[in-house]
Design an enzyme around this catalytic site. Structure first.
Site, PDB file in Angstrom:
ATOM      1  N   ARG A  51       1.543  12.183  -9.361  1.00  0.00           N
ATOM      2  CA  ARG A  51       2.018  10.847  -8.985  1.00  0.00           C
ATOM      3  C   ARG A  51       3.482  10.658  -9.376  1.00  0.00           C
ATOM      4  O   ARG A  51       4.171   9.828  -8.808  1.00  0.00           O
ATOM      5  CB  ARG A  51       1.181   9.756  -9.672  1.00  0.00           C
ATOM      6  CG  ARG A  51      -0.268   9.654  -9.196  1.00  0.00           C
ATOM      7  CD  ARG A  51      -0.888   8.365  -9.717  1.00  0.00           C
ATOM      8  NE  ARG A  51      -2.346   8.351  -9.652  1.00  0.00           N
ATOM      9  CZ  ARG A  51      -3.060   7.933  -8.601  1.00  0.00           C
ATOM     10  NH1 ARG A  51      -2.459   7.514  -7.526  1.00  0.00           N
ATOM     11  NH2 ARG A  51      -4.382   7.947  -8.648  1.00  0.00           N
TER      12      ARG A  51
ATOM     13  N   GLU B 215       0.854  -1.195   0.000  1.00  0.00           N
ATOM     14  CA  GLU B 215       0.000   0.000   0.000  1.00  0.00           C
ATOM     15  C   GLU B 215       0.885   1.238   0.000  1.00  0.00           C
ATOM     16  O   GLU B 215       1.963   1.216   0.607  1.00  0.00           O
ATOM     17  CB  GLU B 215      -0.776   0.003   1.320  1.00  0.00           C
ATOM     18  CG  GLU B 215      -2.247  -0.016   1.348  1.00  0.00           C
ATOM     19  CD  GLU B 215      -3.038   0.971   0.598  1.00  0.00           C
ATOM     20  OE1 GLU B 215      -2.553   1.599  -0.360  1.00  0.00           O
ATOM     21  OE2 GLU B 215      -4.206   1.111   0.944  1.00  0.00           O
ATOM     22  N   ASP B 216       0.434   2.319  -0.616  1.00  0.00           N
ATOM     23  CA  ASP B 216       1.213   3.556  -0.510  1.00  0.00           C
ATOM     24  C   ASP B 216       0.963   4.251   0.825  1.00  0.00           C
ATOM     25  O   ASP B 216       1.892   4.681   1.488  1.00  0.00           O
ATOM     26  CB  ASP B 216       0.928   4.501  -1.693  1.00  0.00           C
ATOM     27  CG  ASP B 216      -0.544   4.817  -1.855  1.00  0.00           C
ATOM     28  OD1 ASP B 216      -1.396   4.071  -1.313  1.00  0.00           O
ATOM     29  OD2 ASP B 216      -0.874   5.819  -2.508  1.00  0.00           O
TER      30      ASP B 216
ATOM     31  N   LYS C 106      -0.634   7.077   8.493  1.00  0.00           N
ATOM     32  CA  LYS C 106      -1.024   8.321   9.182  1.00  0.00           C
ATOM     33  C   LYS C 106      -1.257   8.118  10.672  1.00  0.00           C
ATOM     34  O   LYS C 106      -1.326   9.082  11.422  1.00  0.00           O
ATOM     35  CB  LYS C 106      -2.271   8.924   8.520  1.00  0.00           C
ATOM     36  CG  LYS C 106      -1.964   9.620   7.214  1.00  0.00           C
ATOM     37  CD  LYS C 106      -2.981  10.713   6.899  1.00  0.00           C
ATOM     38  CE  LYS C 106      -2.467  11.604   5.785  1.00  0.00           C
ATOM     39  NZ  LYS C 106      -3.492  12.544   5.316  1.00  0.00           N
TER      40      LYS C 106
ATOM     41  N   ASP D 212      -4.599   5.621   5.633  1.00  0.00           N
ATOM     42  CA  ASP D 212      -5.181   6.875   6.112  1.00  0.00           C
ATOM     43  C   ASP D 212      -6.263   6.522   7.143  1.00  0.00           C
ATOM     44  O   ASP D 212      -5.964   6.307   8.314  1.00  0.00           O
ATOM     45  CB  ASP D 212      -5.740   7.626   4.899  1.00  0.00           C
ATOM     46  CG  ASP D 212      -6.115   9.062   5.206  1.00  0.00           C
ATOM     47  OD1 ASP D 212      -6.333   9.389   6.380  1.00  0.00           O
ATOM     48  OD2 ASP D 212      -6.198   9.878   4.269  1.00  0.00           O
TER      49      ASP D 212
HETATM   50  C1  PRP Z   1      -5.689   5.861  -1.423  1.00  0.00           C
HETATM   51  C2  PRP Z   1      -4.414   5.140  -1.067  1.00  0.00           C
HETATM   52  C3  PRP Z   1      -4.886   3.973  -0.263  1.00  0.00           C
HETATM   53  C4  PRP Z   1      -6.151   4.476   0.389  1.00  0.00           C
HETATM   54  C5  PRP Z   1      -5.879   4.787   1.817  1.00  0.00           C
HETATM   55  O1  PRP Z   1      -6.212   5.264  -2.550  1.00  0.00           O
HETATM   56  O2  PRP Z   1      -3.725   4.744  -2.223  1.00  0.00           O
HETATM   57  O3  PRP Z   1      -5.180   2.853  -1.081  1.00  0.00           O
HETATM   58  O4  PRP Z   1      -6.544   5.662  -0.301  1.00  0.00           O
HETATM   59  O5  PRP Z   1      -6.970   5.381   2.427  1.00  0.00           O
HETATM   60  P1  PRP Z   1      -7.801   4.724   3.603  1.00  0.00           P
HETATM   61  O6  PRP Z   1      -6.818   4.161   4.598  1.00  0.00           O
HETATM   62  O7  PRP Z   1      -8.548   5.917   4.150  1.00  0.00           O
HETATM   63  O8  PRP Z   1      -8.716   3.695   3.032  1.00  0.00           O
HETATM   64  P2  PRP Z   1      -7.229   5.996  -3.542  1.00  0.00           P
HETATM   65  O9  PRP Z   1      -8.605   5.467  -3.276  1.00  0.00           O
HETATM   66  O10 PRP Z   1      -7.040   7.477  -3.467  1.00  0.00           O
HETATM   67  O11 PRP Z   1      -6.785   5.427  -4.943  1.00  0.00           O
HETATM   68  P3  PRP Z   1      -5.364   5.488  -5.696  1.00  0.00           P
HETATM   69  O12 PRP Z   1      -4.469   4.486  -5.020  1.00  0.00           O
HETATM   70  O13 PRP Z   1      -5.712   5.090  -7.087  1.00  0.00           O
HETATM   71  O14 PRP Z   1      -4.813   6.889  -5.596  1.00  0.00           O
END
Ligand code: PRP
Length: 184
Positions: free
Chosen positions: A176, A110-111, A142, A114
């Site tokens: 990105r 995961e990146d 986070k 949150d």
């Molecule tokens: C973002 C991020 C995580 C997720 C984290 O993805 O890449 O997968 O949100 O948030 P959370 O812990 O509140 O669930 P996003 O839905 O923005 O898609 P992306 O990876 O395509 O940018």
């Protein structure tokens, strides 16, 4: 540190508040994580690295090159929202990996964690497929989420409470491609 001119070019002239993590800091941390992951798994075992798109694409690409063991790579795409513009907390798999999970050591990449919602919805789905093991590696955390179904075994950095972009993370699909992580 990134020069002002480079920042300005990739950002289309838009200023960043600050560089939260430089390309050099990220590279050093990713190399350490790669070594830790390598030593975690028993020798002779095969690993399936599952990247959660799109945010993890750069992190995953760098991370797998720092893991010194046989492995395979696949990706997952999830949609975090319902039909409207307000989040429902639902997570839907929009692309499902072709690779079989059963009987494999699976590492989900995961990146950023949150709210933790994505991970808390996704982990049970993946566990139902009976992997030999399932671990989570996140570049950023986070630390604001309620307890996760499965806490990340490897975390790159604790993330500041700011809107972060770069190294895979976006704002409306932009930024990105920044080689560093910046706060907007
Ligand atoms: C973002 C991020 C995580 C997720 C984290 O993805 O890449 O997968 O949100 O948030 P959370 O812990 O509140 O669930 P996003 O839905 O923005 O898609 P992306 O990876 O395509 O940018």
């Amino acid at each position: 540190m990134v020069s002002r001119a480079e920042t300005s070019g990739r950002m289309g002239g838009r200023p960043v508040q600050r560089i939260a993590f430089s390309a050099e800091e990220i590279a050093a941390r990713v190399a350490t994580m790669g070594r830790e992951i390598t030593s975690h798994y028993p020798r002779g075992q095969k690993l399936l690295v599952l990247g959660l798109l799109k945010g993890s694409f750069i992190f995953l690409a760098d991370l797998v090159r720092e893991i010194d063991m046989p492995l395979q790579v696949d990706f997952l795409v999830v949609s975090s929202y319902g039909n409207g513009t307000v989040t429902t907390g639902d997570v839907r798999l929009v692309y499902d990996p072709e690779a079989e999970l059963a009987g494999k050591h699976v590492l989900l990449v995961e990146d950023i964690i949150d709210s933790g919602n994505t991970i808390n919805r996704l982990m049970p789905m993946l566990l139902r497929r009976q992997p030999l093991s399932l671990e989570l590696c996140a570049l950023l955390h986070k630390r604001i989420s309620p307890p996760l179904v499965r806490e990340a075994r490897w975390v790159g950095f604790d993330a500041p409470p700011e809107f972060l972009v770069g190294y895979g993370l976006d704002h409306a699909e932009n930024f990105r491609h920044l080689p560093y992580i910046a706060s907007l």
